[in-house]
Motif scaffolding. Structure first.
Motif, mmCIF file in Angstrom:
data_model
loop_
_atom_site.group_PDB
_atom_site.id
_atom_site.type_symbol
_atom_site.label_atom_id
_atom_site.label_comp_id
_atom_site.label_asym_id
_atom_site.label_seq_id
_atom_site.Cartn_x
_atom_site.Cartn_y
_atom_site.Cartn_z
ATOM 1 N N ALA A 281 1.242 -1.178 -0.247
ATOM 2 C CA ALA A 281 0.396 -0.255 0.318
ATOM 3 C C ALA A 281 0.810 1.286 0.284
ATOM 4 C CB ALA A 281 -1.096 -0.275 0.838
ATOM 5 N N ASP A 282 1.951 1.154 1.071
ATOM 6 C CA ASP A 282 2.786 2.272 0.813
ATOM 7 C C ASP A 282 3.890 2.437 -0.408
ATOM 8 O OD1 ASP A 282 2.339 2.220 2.784
ATOM 9 O OD2 ASP A 282 4.306 1.697 3.917
ATOM 10 N N VAL A 283 4.210 1.431 -1.328
ATOM 11 C CA VAL A 283 4.977 1.439 -2.747
ATOM 12 C C VAL A 283 3.649 2.309 -3.426
ATOM 13 C CG1 VAL A 283 5.537 0.063 -4.730
ATOM 14 C CG2 VAL A 283 5.953 -0.377 -2.460
ATOM 15 N N LEU A 284 1.938 1.688 -3.770
ATOM 16 C CA LEU A 284 0.878 2.457 -4.769
ATOM 17 C C LEU A 284 1.542 3.704 -4.416
ATOM 18 C CD1 LEU A 284 -1.842 -0.592 -4.707
ATOM 19 C CD2 LEU A 284 0.559 0.024 -6.146
ATOM 20 N N LEU A 285 1.115 4.518 -3.199
ATOM 21 C CA LEU A 285 0.818 5.387 -2.371
ATOM 22 C C LEU A 285 1.914 6.983 -3.024
ATOM 23 C CD1 LEU A 285 -1.338 5.671 0.768
ATOM 24 C CD2 LEU A 285 -2.227 5.998 -1.615
ATOM 25 N N ALA A 286 3.186 5.764 -2.610
ATOM 26 C CA ALA A 286 4.401 6.573 -3.027
ATOM 27 C C ALA A 286 4.692 6.726 -4.162
ATOM 28 C CB ALA A 286 5.736 6.198 -2.882
ATOM 29 N N LEU A 287 4.471 5.548 -5.386
ATOM 30 C CA LEU A 287 4.425 5.991 -6.780
ATOM 31 C C LEU A 287 3.159 7.148 -7.397
ATOM 32 C CD1 LEU A 287 4.767 2.291 -7.492
ATOM 33 C CD2 LEU A 287 7.492 4.188 -7.462
ATOM 34 N N ILE B 7 3.158 8.317 -10.895
ATOM 35 C CA ILE B 7 3.704 6.936 -12.278
ATOM 36 C C ILE B 7 2.280 6.209 -11.927
ATOM 37 C CG2 ILE B 7 5.701 4.927 -12.028
ATOM 38 C CD1 ILE B 7 7.844 7.000 -10.771
ATOM 39 N N HIS B 8 2.498 5.975 -13.142
ATOM 40 C CA HIS B 8 1.157 4.794 -13.408
ATOM 41 C C HIS B 8 1.769 3.876 -12.834
ATOM 42 C CE1 HIS B 8 -1.498 7.939 -14.981
ATOM 43 N NE2 HIS B 8 -0.680 8.486 -15.434
ATOM 44 N N VAL B 9 0.488 2.439 -11.929
ATOM 45 C CA VAL B 9 0.930 1.366 -11.730
ATOM 46 C C VAL B 9 -0.130 0.707 -11.143
ATOM 47 C CG1 VAL B 9 1.253 2.026 -9.390
ATOM 48 C CG2 VAL B 9 2.573 0.554 -9.896
ATOM 49 N N LEU B 10 -0.049 -0.988 -11.730
ATOM 50 C CA LEU B 10 -0.558 -1.566 -12.125
ATOM 51 C C LEU B 10 -0.584 -2.878 -10.571
ATOM 52 C CD1 LEU B 10 -3.265 -3.372 -12.434
ATOM 53 C CD2 LEU B 10 -1.778 -4.422 -14.294
ATOM 54 N N LYS C 68 12.715 4.068 -10.563
ATOM 55 C CA LYS C 68 12.146 4.439 -9.312
ATOM 56 C C LYS C 68 11.129 3.419 -8.813
ATOM 57 C CE LYS C 68 11.466 8.463 -7.698
ATOM 58 N NZ LYS C 68 12.826 8.712 -6.534
ATOM 59 N N ALA C 69 10.668 2.515 -9.821
ATOM 60 C CA ALA C 69 9.392 1.922 -8.551
ATOM 61 C C ALA C 69 10.797 0.628 -8.331
ATOM 62 C CB ALA C 69 8.937 1.391 -9.323
ATOM 63 N N ARG C 70 11.488 0.389 -8.836
ATOM 64 C CA ARG C 70 12.425 -0.744 -7.621
ATOM 65 C C ARG C 70 12.707 -0.070 -6.685
ATOM 66 N NH1 ARG C 70 17.338 -2.840 -6.976
ATOM 67 N NH2 ARG C 70 18.313 -4.761 -7.080
ATOM 68 N N SER D 188 4.079 -7.546 -6.318
ATOM 69 C CA SER D 188 4.614 -6.837 -7.311
ATOM 70 C C SER D 188 4.267 -6.041 -8.198
ATOM 71 C CB SER D 188 5.639 -8.196 -8.769
ATOM 72 O OG SER D 188 4.247 -9.005 -8.667
ATOM 73 N N VAL D 189 5.221 -4.848 -8.590
ATOM 74 C CA VAL D 189 4.351 -3.509 -9.210
ATOM 75 C C VAL D 189 4.881 -3.684 -10.958
ATOM 76 C CG1 VAL D 189 3.536 -2.695 -7.624
ATOM 77 C CG2 VAL D 189 5.739 -1.603 -8.956
ATOM 78 N N ILE D 190 3.588 -3.420 -11.496
ATOM 79 C CA ILE D 190 3.697 -3.422 -13.167
ATOM 80 C C ILE D 190 3.765 -2.314 -13.471
ATOM 81 C CG2 ILE D 190 3.131 -3.800 -15.351
ATOM 82 C CD1 ILE D 190 1.673 -6.176 -14.463
ATOM 83 N N VAL D 191 5.087 -1.352 -13.836
ATOM 84 C CA VAL D 191 5.005 0.050 -14.837
ATOM 85 C C VAL D 191 5.878 0.314 -15.738
ATOM 86 C CG1 VAL D 191 5.494 1.144 -12.224
ATOM 87 C CG2 VAL D 191 7.418 0.162 -13.209
#
Length: 109
Positions: A56-62, A67-70, A85-87, A75-78
């Motif tokens: 959840a923190d990753v999604l909010l930070a991105l 940065i659009h993220v799935l 940056k996502a890493r 994991s996340v797809i960017v």
């Protein structure tokens, strides 16, 4: 099985599993086991909560970085241009949330 005092007995008055079995002793042992499982369950719920907060923190930070993220499981797809940056964000959130440095890899380019 017949009950003889505080002991169970099997057919023909013999012990049910090759030994004398005390109901009181079983009850005490089960109470001890349930207390232990209760402590473990509480810790498990705490770990699950922490584990759920990191993504959840990753999604909010991105999102804050635009940065659009799935999200997909752990994991996340960017877009390719945002993979570094996502890493970085994922490692930072993991360290901040757990106090443990993580190891991440890119699955696909």
């Amino acid at each position: 099985m017949a009950r003889d005092g505080h002991a169970l007995s099997g057919p023909a008055g013999g012990p049910p599993w090759g030994h004398v079995f005390s109901i009181d002793r079983l009850a005490r042992n089960l109470q001890d086991l349930l207390r232990l499982l209760g402590q473990l369950t509480d810790k498990g719920v705490t770990v699950q909560f922490i584990e759920s907060q990191v993504p959840a923190d990753v999604l909010l930070a991105l999102r804050e970085l635009g940065i659009h993220v799935l999200p997909v499981h752990d994991s996340v797809i960017v877009g390719r241009s945002n993979k570094g940056k996502a890493r970085e964000v994922m490692l930072s959130c993991l360290l901040r949330g757990t106090g443990v440095p993580g190891i991440l890899g890119v699955v696909r380019e």
